[in-house]
Scaffold this motif. Structure first.
Motif, PDB file in Angstrom:
ATOM      1  N   LEU A  95       0.913  -1.260   0.019  1.00 31.89           N
ATOM      2  CA  LEU A  95      -0.097   0.084  -0.054  1.00 31.89           C
ATOM      3  C   LEU A  95       0.963   1.223  -0.091  1.00 31.89           C
ATOM      4  O   LEU A  95       1.879   1.321   0.749  1.00 31.89           O
ATOM      5  N   LEU A  96       0.686   2.231  -0.720  1.00 34.55           N
ATOM      6  CA  LEU A  96       1.369   3.424  -0.765  1.00 34.55           C
ATOM      7  C   LEU A  96       0.478   4.546  -0.420  1.00 34.55           C
ATOM      8  O   LEU A  96      -0.937   4.677  -0.881  1.00 34.55           O
TER       9      LEU A  96
ATOM     10  N   PRO B 175       2.140  -5.090   3.606  1.00 34.86           N
ATOM     11  CA  PRO B 175       3.138  -4.013   3.600  1.00 34.86           C
ATOM     12  C   PRO B 175       2.764  -2.528   3.311  1.00 34.86           C
ATOM     13  O   PRO B 175       1.893  -2.155   2.466  1.00 34.86           O
ATOM     14  N   ILE B 176       3.106  -1.533   3.949  1.00 30.24           N
ATOM     15  CA  ILE B 176       2.858   0.016   3.863  1.00 30.24           C
ATOM     16  C   ILE B 176       4.304   0.824   3.503  1.00 30.24           C
ATOM     17  O   ILE B 176       5.152   0.961   4.501  1.00 30.24           O
ATOM     18  N   VAL B 177       4.098   1.594   2.542  1.00 30.71           N
ATOM     19  CA  VAL B 177       5.002   2.475   2.203  1.00 30.71           C
ATOM     20  C   VAL B 177       4.253   3.881   2.233  1.00 30.71           C
ATOM     21  O   VAL B 177       3.391   3.997   1.541  1.00 30.71           O
ATOM     22  N   SER B 178       4.661   4.790   3.312  1.00 27.65           N
ATOM     23  CA  SER B 178       3.948   6.208   3.230  1.00 27.65           C
ATOM     24  C   SER B 178       4.849   7.361   3.411  1.00 27.65           C
ATOM     25  O   SER B 178       6.013   7.136   3.900  1.00 27.65           O
TER      26      SER B 178
ATOM     27  N   ASP C 182      -1.448  10.396  11.339  1.00 31.38           N
ATOM     28  CA  ASP C 182      -0.570   9.541  12.496  1.00 31.38           C
ATOM     29  C   ASP C 182      -0.113   8.310  12.026  1.00 31.38           C
ATOM     30  O   ASP C 182       0.212   7.136  12.706  1.00 31.38           O
ATOM     31  N   VAL C 183       0.275   8.303  10.885  1.00 29.48           N
ATOM     32  CA  VAL C 183       0.678   6.852  10.072  1.00 29.48           C
ATOM     33  C   VAL C 183       1.982   6.615  10.690  1.00 29.48           C
ATOM     34  O   VAL C 183       2.256   5.360  10.804  1.00 29.48           O
ATOM     35  N   SER C 184       3.029   7.483  11.231  1.00 28.47           N
ATOM     36  CA  SER C 184       4.291   7.159  11.584  1.00 28.47           C
ATOM     37  C   SER C 184       3.995   6.478  12.907  1.00 28.47           C
ATOM     38  O   SER C 184       4.908   5.390  13.331  1.00 28.47           O
TER      39      SER C 184
END
Length: 333
Positions: free
Chosen positions: A239-240, A261-264, A269-271
Protein backbone atom coordinates in the motif's frame (compact mmCIF):
# COMPACT_ATOMS: atom_id res chain seq x y z
CA UNK A 1 -25.97 4.20 33.83
CA UNK A 2 -25.51 1.40 31.27
CA UNK A 3 -24.92 1.92 27.53
CA UNK A 4 -28.45 0.59 26.86
CA UNK A 5 -30.03 3.23 29.11
CA UNK A 6 -32.92 4.87 27.18
CA UNK A 7 -31.62 8.32 28.17
CA UNK A 8 -28.65 7.75 25.87
CA UNK A 9 -30.04 8.66 22.45
CA UNK A 10 -27.66 9.81 19.73
CA UNK A 11 -28.63 11.90 16.72
CA UNK A 12 -25.73 11.34 14.32
CA UNK A 13 -25.49 14.10 11.71
CA UNK A 14 -23.38 13.41 8.61
CA UNK A 15 -22.54 15.61 5.63
CA UNK A 16 -24.88 14.52 2.86
CA UNK A 17 -23.45 13.29 -0.40
CA UNK A 18 -24.46 11.50 -3.55
CA UNK A 19 -21.35 9.33 -3.08
CA UNK A 20 -22.67 6.14 -1.54
CA UNK A 21 -19.41 5.20 0.19
CA UNK A 22 -18.86 8.64 1.69
CA UNK A 23 -18.69 8.67 5.52
CA UNK A 24 -18.71 4.87 5.62
CA UNK A 25 -16.65 5.01 8.83
CA UNK A 26 -19.39 7.02 10.56
CA UNK A 27 -22.03 4.55 9.43
CA UNK A 28 -19.98 1.65 10.74
CA UNK A 29 -19.61 3.47 14.04
CA UNK A 30 -23.36 3.99 14.27
CA UNK A 31 -24.03 0.34 13.44
CA UNK A 32 -21.66 -0.70 16.22
CA UNK A 33 -23.43 1.61 18.68
CA UNK A 34 -26.81 0.18 17.71
CA UNK A 35 -25.52 -3.34 18.37
CA UNK A 36 -24.68 -2.18 21.90
CA UNK A 37 -28.33 -1.27 22.43
CA UNK A 38 -27.84 2.47 22.03
CA UNK A 39 -30.61 4.38 20.26
CA UNK A 40 -28.76 5.95 17.34
CA UNK A 41 -30.42 7.75 14.45
CA UNK A 42 -28.42 8.89 11.42
CA UNK A 43 -29.39 11.86 9.28
CA UNK A 44 -27.55 13.46 6.38
CA UNK A 45 -27.42 17.16 5.55
CA UNK A 46 -25.87 18.47 2.35
CA UNK A 47 -23.86 21.69 2.19
CA UNK A 48 -26.02 24.81 1.95
CA UNK A 49 -25.64 26.79 -1.25
CA UNK A 50 -28.14 29.52 -0.36
CA UNK A 51 -29.60 31.14 2.73
CA UNK A 52 -32.81 29.27 1.97
CA UNK A 53 -30.90 25.97 2.13
CA UNK A 54 -29.43 26.94 5.51
CA UNK A 55 -32.84 27.81 6.97
CA UNK A 56 -34.27 24.60 5.54
CA UNK A 57 -31.52 22.56 7.18
CA UNK A 58 -32.12 24.24 10.54
CA UNK A 59 -35.83 23.44 10.30
CA UNK A 60 -35.05 19.86 9.28
CA UNK A 61 -32.80 19.32 12.30
CA UNK A 62 -35.34 21.03 14.55
CA UNK A 63 -37.96 18.49 13.44
CA UNK A 64 -35.56 15.62 13.99
CA UNK A 65 -34.76 16.92 17.46
CA UNK A 66 -38.42 17.28 18.35
CA UNK A 67 -39.35 13.79 17.11
CA UNK A 68 -36.31 11.80 18.24
CA UNK A 69 -35.55 13.77 21.42
CA UNK A 70 -31.81 12.94 21.51
CA UNK A 71 -29.65 13.35 24.57
CA UNK A 72 -26.64 14.02 22.33
CA UNK A 73 -26.23 15.52 18.86
CA UNK A 74 -23.06 14.16 17.26
CA UNK A 75 -21.71 16.03 14.23
CA UNK A 76 -19.67 13.43 12.38
CA UNK A 77 -17.59 16.03 10.56
CA UNK A 78 -16.58 19.64 11.00
CA UNK A 79 -17.12 22.56 8.57
CA UNK A 80 -20.77 23.32 7.76
CA UNK A 81 -21.99 20.03 9.28
CA UNK A 82 -20.69 20.92 12.77
CA UNK A 83 -21.69 24.58 12.44
CA UNK A 84 -25.29 23.59 11.74
CA UNK A 85 -25.38 21.27 14.76
CA UNK A 86 -23.91 23.95 17.00
CA UNK A 87 -27.22 25.85 16.87
CA UNK A 88 -28.74 23.10 19.03
CA UNK A 89 -26.02 23.04 21.69
CA UNK A 90 -28.30 24.74 24.22
CA UNK A 91 -30.99 22.07 23.81
CA UNK A 92 -28.81 19.00 24.37
CA UNK A 93 -25.19 17.92 24.57
CA UNK A 94 -23.19 18.53 21.41
CA UNK A 95 -20.23 16.43 20.20
CA UNK A 96 -18.05 16.98 17.12
CA UNK A 97 -15.81 14.41 15.47
CA UNK A 98 -13.01 15.99 13.43
CA UNK A 99 -11.60 13.55 10.89
CA UNK A 100 -8.98 15.33 8.80
CA UNK A 101 -9.81 17.77 6.02
CA UNK A 102 -12.24 19.61 8.29
CA UNK A 103 -9.31 20.84 10.43
CA UNK A 104 -6.59 20.69 7.76
CA UNK A 105 -6.85 24.04 6.01
CA UNK A 106 -4.80 22.99 2.98
CA UNK A 107 -6.92 19.88 2.47
CA UNK A 108 -10.14 21.84 2.87
CA UNK A 109 -9.01 24.22 0.15
CA UNK A 110 -7.92 21.29 -2.01
CA UNK A 111 -11.31 19.63 -1.63
CA UNK A 112 -13.16 22.77 -2.75
CA UNK A 113 -11.52 26.11 -3.54
CA UNK A 114 -9.72 28.82 -1.59
CA UNK A 115 -12.74 30.77 -0.33
CA UNK A 116 -14.92 27.74 0.46
CA UNK A 117 -11.97 25.99 2.07
CA UNK A 118 -11.18 29.00 4.23
CA UNK A 119 -14.84 29.31 5.26
CA UNK A 120 -15.09 25.60 6.03
CA UNK A 121 -12.01 25.78 8.23
CA UNK A 122 -13.38 28.80 10.11
CA UNK A 123 -16.74 27.05 10.63
CA UNK A 124 -14.91 24.04 12.11
CA UNK A 125 -12.98 26.19 14.56
CA UNK A 126 -16.05 28.28 15.47
CA UNK A 127 -18.16 25.16 16.08
CA UNK A 128 -15.54 23.84 18.50
CA UNK A 129 -16.37 26.74 20.82
CA UNK A 130 -19.91 25.43 21.30
CA UNK A 131 -19.13 21.71 21.52
CA UNK A 132 -19.43 20.04 24.91
CA UNK A 133 -16.88 17.42 23.81
CA UNK A 134 -14.60 17.15 20.80
CA UNK A 135 -13.26 13.96 19.27
CA UNK A 136 -10.22 13.99 16.98
CA UNK A 137 -9.03 10.87 15.19
CA UNK A 138 -5.37 11.67 15.85
CA UNK A 139 -3.23 13.73 18.21
CA UNK A 140 -1.72 15.67 15.32
CA UNK A 141 -5.20 16.71 14.23
CA UNK A 142 -6.12 17.77 17.78
CA UNK A 143 -3.16 20.16 17.78
CA UNK A 144 -4.78 22.06 14.91
CA UNK A 145 -7.63 23.23 17.15
CA UNK A 146 -7.54 26.92 18.02
CA UNK A 147 -9.35 26.22 21.30
CA UNK A 148 -11.16 23.44 23.14
CA UNK A 149 -8.23 21.06 23.56
CA UNK A 150 -9.11 20.51 27.22
CA UNK A 151 -12.42 18.97 26.18
CA UNK A 152 -10.91 16.90 23.37
CA UNK A 153 -10.49 13.12 23.28
CA UNK A 154 -8.36 11.36 20.66
CA UNK A 155 -10.33 8.34 19.46
CA UNK A 156 -9.49 6.82 16.06
CA UNK A 157 -12.17 5.37 13.83
CA UNK A 158 -12.29 1.65 14.50
CA UNK A 159 -11.78 -1.29 12.13
CA UNK A 160 -13.86 -4.46 12.00
CA UNK A 161 -11.14 -7.05 12.61
CA UNK A 162 -13.52 -9.85 11.67
CA UNK A 163 -13.80 -8.49 8.11
CA UNK A 164 -10.25 -7.23 7.58
CA UNK A 165 -8.04 -10.32 7.90
CA UNK A 166 -4.90 -11.61 6.22
CA UNK A 167 -6.66 -14.14 3.99
CA UNK A 168 -5.35 -15.97 0.93
CA UNK A 169 -3.54 -13.87 -1.66
CA UNK A 170 -4.40 -16.36 -4.41
CA UNK A 171 -8.12 -16.47 -3.56
CA UNK A 172 -8.29 -12.68 -3.30
CA UNK A 173 -6.67 -12.26 -6.71
CA UNK A 174 -9.11 -14.67 -8.31
CA UNK A 175 -11.97 -12.72 -6.70
CA UNK A 176 -10.90 -9.31 -8.06
CA UNK A 177 -9.44 -10.57 -11.35
CA UNK A 178 -5.73 -9.99 -10.80
CA UNK A 179 -3.19 -12.51 -12.22
CA UNK A 180 -1.74 -14.72 -9.52
CA UNK A 181 1.86 -13.91 -10.50
CA UNK A 182 1.34 -10.11 -10.65
CA UNK A 183 3.22 -7.64 -8.46
CA UNK A 184 0.55 -5.31 -7.14
CA UNK A 185 0.78 -1.77 -5.74
CA UNK A 186 -2.44 -0.50 -4.12
CA UNK A 187 -3.38 3.17 -3.80
CA UNK A 188 -6.50 4.69 -2.26
CA UNK A 189 -7.40 7.87 -4.16
CA UNK A 190 -10.83 8.09 -2.52
CA UNK A 191 -13.01 10.93 -3.74
CA UNK A 192 -10.21 13.50 -3.48
CA UNK A 193 -7.27 12.36 -5.63
CA UNK A 194 -5.76 15.85 -5.45
CA UNK A 195 -5.48 15.76 -1.65
CA UNK A 196 -4.39 12.11 -1.71
CA UNK A 197 -1.67 13.17 -4.18
CA UNK A 198 -2.49 10.63 -6.84
CA UNK A 199 -0.08 12.50 -9.12
CA UNK A 200 2.79 11.48 -6.83
CA UNK A 201 1.58 7.89 -6.62
CA UNK A 202 1.16 7.77 -10.41
CA UNK A 203 4.77 8.90 -10.81
CA UNK A 204 5.94 6.10 -8.49
CA UNK A 205 3.86 3.56 -10.41
CA UNK A 206 5.32 4.76 -13.72
CA UNK A 207 8.86 4.09 -12.47
CA UNK A 208 7.92 0.65 -11.14
CA UNK A 209 6.16 -0.26 -14.39
CA UNK A 210 9.55 -0.11 -16.13
CA UNK A 211 11.40 -1.96 -13.36
CA UNK A 212 9.13 -4.84 -12.30
CA UNK A 213 7.82 -7.50 -14.65
CA UNK A 214 4.10 -8.16 -14.17
CA UNK A 215 3.60 -4.93 -12.24
CA UNK A 216 0.00 -3.85 -11.70
CA UNK A 217 -1.27 -0.60 -10.20
CA UNK A 218 -4.62 -0.85 -8.39
CA UNK A 219 -6.29 2.49 -7.65
CA UNK A 220 -9.39 2.68 -5.45
CA UNK A 221 -11.35 5.83 -6.27
CA UNK A 222 -14.45 5.33 -4.13
CA UNK A 223 -16.16 3.07 -6.64
CA UNK A 224 -15.30 -0.15 -4.79
CA UNK A 225 -18.04 -1.46 -2.51
CA UNK A 226 -16.91 -1.40 1.14
CA UNK A 227 -17.32 -5.17 1.49
CA UNK A 228 -14.84 -5.68 -1.39
CA UNK A 229 -12.02 -3.61 0.13
CA UNK A 230 -10.55 -6.50 2.21
CA UNK A 231 -10.07 -8.56 -0.97
CA UNK A 232 -8.17 -5.70 -2.65
CA UNK A 233 -5.86 -5.38 0.35
CA UNK A 234 -5.34 -9.15 0.55
CA UNK A 235 -4.55 -9.29 -3.18
CA UNK A 236 -1.95 -6.51 -3.10
CA UNK A 237 1.77 -6.56 -2.31
CA UNK A 238 2.12 -3.01 -0.97
CA UNK A 239 0.00 0.00 0.00
CA UNK A 240 1.30 3.45 -0.92
CA UNK A 241 0.25 6.62 0.95
CA UNK A 242 1.26 9.95 -0.57
CA UNK A 243 -1.36 12.36 0.84
CA UNK A 244 -0.58 15.96 1.66
CA UNK A 245 -2.99 15.87 4.60
CA UNK A 246 -4.73 13.15 6.60
CA UNK A 247 -6.38 12.76 9.97
CA UNK A 248 -5.95 9.08 10.75
CA UNK A 249 -6.39 7.17 7.48
CA UNK A 250 -8.60 4.11 7.92
CA UNK A 251 -7.01 2.40 4.91
CA UNK A 252 -3.74 2.13 6.85
CA UNK A 253 -5.47 0.44 9.81
CA UNK A 254 -7.26 -1.90 7.42
CA UNK A 255 -3.99 -2.72 5.66
CA UNK A 256 -2.34 -3.51 9.02
CA UNK A 257 -5.18 -5.91 9.85
CA UNK A 258 -4.70 -7.60 6.44
CA UNK A 259 -0.91 -7.73 6.99
CA UNK A 260 -0.27 -5.68 3.85
CA UNK A 261 3.12 -3.91 3.74
CA UNK A 262 2.89 -0.12 3.73
CA UNK A 263 5.08 2.66 2.35
CA UNK A 264 3.94 6.12 3.36
CA UNK A 265 4.98 9.74 3.57
CA UNK A 266 4.84 11.34 7.01
CA UNK A 267 1.20 12.36 7.19
CA UNK A 268 -1.52 12.19 9.86
CA UNK A 269 -0.64 9.58 12.46
CA UNK A 270 0.73 7.01 10.00
CA UNK A 271 4.21 7.08 11.54
CA UNK A 272 2.71 6.10 14.91
CA UNK A 273 0.52 3.41 13.35
CA UNK A 274 3.36 1.64 11.54
CA UNK A 275 5.99 2.06 14.25
CA UNK A 276 7.53 -1.33 14.98
CA UNK A 277 5.59 -3.07 12.19
CA UNK A 278 7.69 -5.17 9.82
CA UNK A 279 7.66 -4.38 6.08
CA UNK A 280 6.24 -0.91 6.77
CA UNK A 281 8.03 2.41 6.60
CA UNK A 282 7.65 6.17 6.40
CA UNK A 283 9.79 7.90 3.78
CA UNK A 284 10.39 11.43 2.52
CA UNK A 285 8.06 12.89 -0.11
CA UNK A 286 10.32 12.03 -3.03
CA UNK A 287 9.26 9.97 -6.05
CA UNK A 288 12.54 8.09 -6.45
CA UNK A 289 12.86 7.31 -2.75
CA UNK A 290 9.28 6.04 -2.59
CA UNK A 291 9.70 3.98 -5.76
CA UNK A 292 12.91 2.38 -4.46
CA UNK A 293 11.26 1.44 -1.16
CA UNK A 294 8.12 0.05 -2.78
CA UNK A 295 10.22 -1.96 -5.23
CA UNK A 296 12.25 -3.43 -2.38
CA UNK A 297 9.12 -4.51 -0.51
CA UNK A 298 7.35 -5.90 -3.58
CA UNK A 299 10.38 -7.93 -4.67
CA UNK A 300 10.80 -9.32 -1.14
CA UNK A 301 7.20 -10.55 -1.19
CA UNK A 302 6.77 -10.89 2.58
CA UNK A 303 3.61 -9.84 4.40
CA UNK A 304 3.84 -7.54 7.43
CA UNK A 305 3.11 -8.48 11.03
CA UNK A 306 0.58 -5.64 11.28
CA UNK A 307 -2.19 -7.87 12.56
CA UNK A 308 -0.68 -8.07 16.02
CA UNK A 309 -0.73 -4.26 16.24
CA UNK A 310 -4.34 -3.95 15.03
CA UNK A 311 -5.96 -4.40 18.44
CA UNK A 312 -5.32 -0.69 19.04
CA UNK A 313 -7.87 0.08 16.31
CA UNK A 314 -10.37 -2.68 16.99
CA UNK A 315 -13.90 -1.33 16.48
CA UNK A 316 -15.14 -2.63 19.85
CA UNK A 317 -12.28 -0.95 21.69
CA UNK A 318 -12.88 2.40 19.95
CA UNK A 319 -16.63 2.16 20.55
CA UNK A 320 -16.00 1.55 24.28
CA UNK A 321 -14.12 4.85 24.44
CA UNK A 322 -16.80 6.69 22.49
CA UNK A 323 -19.52 5.37 24.77
CA UNK A 324 -17.44 6.57 27.71
CA UNK A 325 -17.53 10.11 26.28
CA UNK A 326 -21.29 9.89 25.81
CA UNK A 327 -21.95 8.58 29.30
CA UNK A 328 -19.85 11.31 30.90
CA UNK A 329 -21.84 13.95 29.06
CA UNK A 330 -25.23 12.50 29.94
CA UNK A 331 -24.11 12.01 33.54
CA UNK A 332 -23.33 15.75 33.74
CA UNK A 333 -26.91 16.68 32.93
Amino acid sequence: MSPADPLLKILSVEPGSEKTNNMIFARRQNDALSKRGIACKSVAVAHARTLSDFVGHLLFLHREMREFKPSIVHAQYGTYNAFLCSFFSLRCKFVISFRGSDLNLEANIGNTNFLRGLLGHFLSQASALFAHRIICVSQRLARKLWWGRSKTSVIPDGVDLASFVSGSLQEARVRIGVPEDARVLFFNAGYNPRVKRKDLSDAVAEILQSRIQGFQYLVMEGQIAPEEVPAFLQASDCLLITSDNEGSPCIVKEALACELPIVSVDVGDVSQMVQGVSQCCVEERNVKVLADRVEEIIRLGIRSDGRKFSHRYDMDRCIDRLIGVYLCLVGDQ
